[in-house]
Scaffold this motif. Structure first.
Motif, PDB file in Angstrom:
ATOM      1  N   CYS A 131      37.995  38.268  44.598  1.00 42.98           N
ATOM      2  CA  CYS A 131      37.714  38.020  43.195  1.00 42.98           C
ATOM      3  C   CYS A 131      37.650  36.512  42.968  1.00 42.98           C
ATOM      4  N   ALA A 132      36.868  36.134  41.993  1.00 41.94           N
ATOM      5  CA  ALA A 132      36.643  34.722  41.710  1.00 41.94           C
ATOM      6  C   ALA A 132      36.479  34.538  40.208  1.00 41.94           C
ATOM      7  N   ALA A 133      36.686  33.308  39.738  1.00 47.23           N
ATOM      8  CA  ALA A 133      36.559  33.023  38.314  1.00 47.23           C
ATOM      9  C   ALA A 133      35.835  31.700  38.112  1.00 47.23           C
ATOM     10  N   ARG A 134      35.090  31.644  37.018  1.00 47.39           N
ATOM     11  CA  ARG A 134      34.414  30.399  36.694  1.00 47.39           C
ATOM     12  C   ARG A 134      34.535  30.142  35.203  1.00 47.39           C
ATOM     13  N   LYS A 135      34.451  28.868  34.830  1.00 49.45           N
ATOM     14  CA  LYS A 135      34.703  28.477  33.454  1.00 49.45           C
ATOM     15  C   LYS A 135      33.516  28.754  32.551  1.00 49.45           C
ATOM     16  N   LEU A 136      32.322  28.818  33.096  1.00 48.12           N
ATOM     17  CA  LEU A 136      31.155  29.047  32.262  1.00 48.12           C
ATOM     18  C   LEU A 136      31.148  30.484  31.752  1.00 48.12           C
ATOM     19  N   SER A 137      30.483  30.698  30.637  1.00 51.15           N
ATOM     20  CA  SER A 137      30.521  31.995  29.970  1.00 51.15           C
ATOM     21  C   SER A 137      29.538  33.005  30.525  1.00 51.15           C
ATOM     22  N   THR A 138      28.619  32.563  31.360  1.00 52.83           N
ATOM     23  CA  THR A 138      27.604  33.481  31.877  1.00 52.83           C
ATOM     24  C   THR A 138      27.981  33.965  33.271  1.00 52.83           C
ATOM     25  N   THR A 139      27.513  35.160  33.595  1.00 49.91           N
ATOM     26  CA  THR A 139      27.769  35.682  34.937  1.00 49.91           C
ATOM     27  C   THR A 139      26.863  34.980  35.942  1.00 49.91           C
ATOM     28  N   SER A 140      27.280  34.997  37.180  1.00 45.79           N
ATOM     29  CA  SER A 140      26.498  34.382  38.248  1.00 45.79           C
ATOM     30  C   SER A 140      26.725  35.146  39.533  1.00 45.79           C
ATOM     31  N   ALA A 141      25.660  35.226  40.338  1.00 43.90           N
ATOM     32  CA  ALA A 141      25.751  35.876  41.641  1.00 43.90           C
ATOM     33  C   ALA A 141      25.929  34.867  42.766  1.00 43.90           C
ATOM     34  N   THR A 142      26.065  33.603  42.431  1.00 46.61           N
ATOM     35  CA  THR A 142      26.152  32.534  43.419  1.00 46.61           C
ATOM     36  C   THR A 142      27.614  32.171  43.665  1.00 46.61           C
ATOM     37  N   PRO A 143      28.096  32.371  44.875  1.00 48.22           N
ATOM     38  CA  PRO A 143      29.524  32.098  45.144  1.00 48.22           C
ATOM     39  C   PRO A 143      29.939  30.661  44.819  1.00 48.22           C
ATOM     40  N   THR A 144      29.071  29.715  45.098  1.00 50.66           N
ATOM     41  CA  THR A 144      29.452  28.312  44.905  1.00 50.66           C
ATOM     42  C   THR A 144      29.578  27.932  43.433  1.00 50.66           C
ATOM     43  N   SER A 145      29.153  28.795  42.555  1.00 51.37           N
ATOM     44  CA  SER A 145      29.262  28.502  41.120  1.00 51.37           C
ATOM     45  C   SER A 145      30.615  28.918  40.546  1.00 51.37           C
ATOM     46  N   TYR A 146      31.464  29.516  41.367  1.00 48.29           N
ATOM     47  CA  TYR A 146      32.792  29.926  40.931  1.00 48.29           C
ATOM     48  C   TYR A 146      33.816  28.872  41.321  1.00 48.29           C
ATOM     49  N   ASP A 147      34.752  28.651  40.409  1.00 47.10           N
ATOM     50  CA  ASP A 147      35.703  27.560  40.574  1.00 47.10           C
ATOM     51  C   ASP A 147      36.998  27.988  41.265  1.00 47.10           C
ATOM     52  N   TYR A 148      37.378  29.235  41.122  1.00 50.27           N
ATOM     53  CA  TYR A 148      38.662  29.712  41.636  1.00 50.27           C
ATOM     54  C   TYR A 148      38.448  30.994  42.421  1.00 50.27           C
ATOM     55  N   TRP A 149      39.225  31.124  43.485  1.00 45.15           N
ATOM     56  CA  TRP A 149      39.106  32.285  44.359  1.00 45.15           C
ATOM     57  C   TRP A 149      40.488  32.828  44.674  1.00 45.15           C
ATOM     58  N   GLY A 150      40.559  34.150  44.766  1.00 50.77           N
ATOM     59  CA  GLY A 150      41.764  34.790  45.242  1.00 50.77           C
ATOM     60  C   GLY A 150      41.643  35.054  46.733  1.00 50.77           C
ATOM     61  N   GLN A 151      42.727  35.502  47.329  1.00 51.74           N
ATOM     62  CA  GLN A 151      42.657  35.912  48.730  1.00 51.74           C
ATOM     63  C   GLN A 151      41.938  37.256  48.772  1.00 51.74           C
ATOM     64  N   GLY A 152      41.435  37.641  49.866  1.00 53.00           N
ATOM     65  CA  GLY A 152      40.669  38.873  49.950  1.00 53.00           C
ATOM     66  C   GLY A 152      41.538  40.100  50.142  1.00 53.00           C
ATOM     67  N   THR A 153      40.945  41.242  49.866  1.00 49.93           N
ATOM     68  CA  THR A 153      41.580  42.529  50.145  1.00 49.93           C
ATOM     69  C   THR A 153      40.582  43.369  50.925  1.00 49.93           C
ATOM     70  N   LEU A 154      41.036  43.948  52.023  1.00 51.43           N
ATOM     71  CA  LEU A 154      40.141  44.631  52.947  1.00 51.43           C
ATOM     72  C   LEU A 154      39.880  46.068  52.505  1.00 51.43           C
ATOM     73  N   VAL A 155      38.613  46.407  52.446  1.00 50.80           N
ATOM     74  CA  VAL A 155      38.180  47.783  52.175  1.00 50.80           C
ATOM     75  C   VAL A 155      37.466  48.293  53.412  1.00 50.80           C
ATOM     76  N   THR A 156      37.940  49.400  53.944  1.00 52.01           N
ATOM     77  CA  THR A 156      37.333  50.008  55.115  1.00 52.01           C
ATOM     78  C   THR A 156      36.925  51.429  54.756  1.00 52.01           C
ATOM     79  N   VAL A 157      35.636  51.717  54.908  1.00 48.75           N
ATOM     80  CA  VAL A 157      35.110  53.039  54.608  1.00 48.75           C
ATOM     81  C   VAL A 157      34.712  53.695  55.919  1.00 48.75           C
ATOM     82  N   SER A 158      35.351  54.790  56.212  1.00 49.97           N
ATOM     83  CA  SER A 158      35.056  55.503  57.455  1.00 49.97           C
ATOM     84  C   SER A 158      34.013  56.588  57.209  1.00 49.97           C
ATOM     85  N   SER A 159      33.118  56.715  58.155  1.00 49.46           N
ATOM     86  CA  SER A 159      32.027  57.708  58.004  1.00 49.46           C
ATOM     87  C   SER A 159      32.357  59.001  58.719  1.00 49.46           C
TER      88      SER A 159
END
Length: 123
Positions: free
Chosen positions: A95-123
């Motif tokens: 998850c990430a957060a940015r100060k601007l009010s609009t959404t963005s799909a660009t990772p570098t436009s986000y100012d803050y990041w959390g640590q990741g959480t692993l999702v594993t989907v088995s087929s």
């Protein structure tokens, strides 16, 4: 703002998981928040975002109709409900957060990041 992602795990294809991103330090409702994921050997990619101003959401085409992002301002937390999971959804989710009010799909436009959480989907 500090972000803490949780809720990942192992699930069978077709199943569901709900990820949480809890914020501390600042009110998350004042930030646009996004979810990204990164699979092994691949670049980080956009999944979903919710704007702080209007609460509008945006999704990657690959998850549209299956994932839903929401927020609980009282808990200072955003969620990613993931349904009909596929093996290709396997990744570390951030998850990430940015100060601007609009959404963005660009990772570098986000100012803050959390640590990741692993999702594993088995087929």
């Amino acid at each position: 703002v500090q972000l803490q992602a949780s809720g990942g795990g192992l699930v069978q294809a077709g199943g569901s998981l709900r990820l949480s991103c809890a914020a501390s330090g600042r009110t998350l409702s004042m930030y646009t928040t996004g979810w990204f994921r990164q699979a092994p050997g691949k670049e980080r990619e956009f999944v979903a975002a919710i704007s702080w101003s209007a609460g509008s959401t945006r999704y990657a085409d690959s998850v549209k109709g299956r994932f839903a992002m929401s927020r609980d301002n009282a808990k200072n937390t955003v969620y990613l409900q993931m349904n009909s999971l596929k093996s290709e959804d396997t990744a570390v989710y951030y998850c990430a957060a940015r100060k601007l009010s609009t959404t963005s799909a660009t990772p570098t436009s986000y100012d803050y990041w959390g640590q990741g959480t692993l999702v594993t989907v088995s087929s």
